[in-house]
Design an enzyme around this catalytic site. Structure first.
Site, PDB file in Angstrom:
ATOM      1  N   SER A   1       0.840  -1.184   0.000  1.00  0.00           N
ATOM      2  CA  SER A   1       0.000   0.000   0.000  1.00  0.00           C
ATOM      3  C   SER A   1       0.887   1.248   0.000  1.00  0.00           C
ATOM      4  O   SER A   1       1.711   1.421  -0.893  1.00  0.00           O
ATOM      5  CB  SER A   1      -0.961  -0.051   1.193  1.00  0.00           C
TER       6      SER A   1
ATOM      7  N   HIS B   1      -7.850  -5.598   0.117  1.00  0.00           N
ATOM      8  CA  HIS B   1      -6.651  -4.761   0.220  1.00  0.00           C
ATOM      9  C   HIS B   1      -5.564  -5.408   1.065  1.00  0.00           C
ATOM     10  O   HIS B   1      -4.367  -5.255   0.786  1.00  0.00           O
ATOM     11  CB  HIS B   1      -7.020  -3.399   0.804  1.00  0.00           C
TER      12      HIS B   1
END
Length: 273
Positions: free
Chosen positions: A97, A232
């Site tokens: 991320s 995610h």
């Protein structure tokens, strides 16, 4: 616990005890709100051939009294300098991320200063720098901000449900969000002379497959993309698969002594749960 060391100061934390035996060191950059210790499981899966150096950003855990750095460029500058004691050894960079963007910028600095380039960059859970979005989650009220964190699934719900813990962690995560949401690559055509592997979840709401695949635009070397099942934080469930990808790429590079043959961006490997 972190291995005791003075190398890298407060920024670089060797995880577990494989550092002296390893052929390669993998520098791991956490996501927004994350810490170096998050990568202990990956370190265990990679030892003894590859050791993991976790990056500890200021403002959390044992650095909680230090001011946050809410600018990706400044973060990259500090980490780049902190890695100086390690540059005589083969290094590769892995970010998840926000960490992918920081790792990309650190790699740029190695090249810009003509220092020994990283063996490879693993960009996990993040769209390519050439695919910016206009986002301002960092400016949202607490209720909206917490709802976003819950939707991504990376923060323990118990922490978000506790008033005292929320007061401790929200400023840190919000500061990291501000850093990554205001980041823009110097140019959309910024290219590294470093092999890149993009790793993404097939149900990640923050990264489309096209946005992950666009990392191919940022390397003049080989590119590969691995798609794993999950959202995610797919890395929670796929530590072994990710370790296999890292080991295959890095030990292959070390044994061959050359860059791997170019892998076309359309050639993607898909992980199975």
């Amino acid at each position: 616990m972190y291995e005791s060391t003075t190398s890298g100061g407060s920024w670089i934390r060797p995880l577990r005890n494989a550092a002296q035996r390893s052929q390669v060191h993998l520098v791991c950059f956490p996501f927004a709100g994350g810490s170096a210790g998050y990568f202990h499981a990956l370190a265990k899966s990679l030892e003894p051939d590859i050791s993991v150096l976790g990056v500890q950003y200021p403002g959390r855990q044992d650095r909680r009294h230090e001011p946050l750095i809410e600018d990706i460029g400044r973060l990259a500058d500090e980490i780049y300098e902190a890695l100086a004691p390690w540059e005589t050894q083969p290094l590769a960079l892995f970010g998840h991320s926000m960490g992918s963007v920081v790792a990309f910028e650190v790699a740029r600095r190695f090249e810009r200063e003509n220092r020994r380039a990283p063996l490879a960059l693993f960009a996990s859970g993040r769209r390519a720098p050439s695919c910016p979005r206009d986002e301002d989650v960092h400016a949202a009220d607490d209720a909206s901000f917490i709802a976003n964190l819950r939707s991504l699934g990376g923060t323990d719900p118990a922490l978000l449900d506790d008033d005292e813990m929320r007061r401790m962690i929200l400023p840190v995560i919000r500061g990291d969000y501000r850093a990554v949401e205001t980041y823009r690559a110097p140019t959309a055509q910024t290219v590294l002379n470093v092999p890149v592997m993009a790793i993404t979840g097939d149900r990640d709401p923050s990264v489309t497959l096209a946005e992950a695949s666009a990392w191919r635009e940022h390397t003049a070397e080989s590119f590969e993309m691995t798609v794993l099942t999950g959202g995610h934080f797919f890395i929670h469930e796929h530590v072994a698969e990710i370790a296999d990808c890292v080991r295959r790429v890095l030990l292959g590079l070390r044994s061959e002594g050359t860059r791997p043959p170019h892998v076309d961006a359309a050639s993607q490997s898909r992980g199975q749960s």
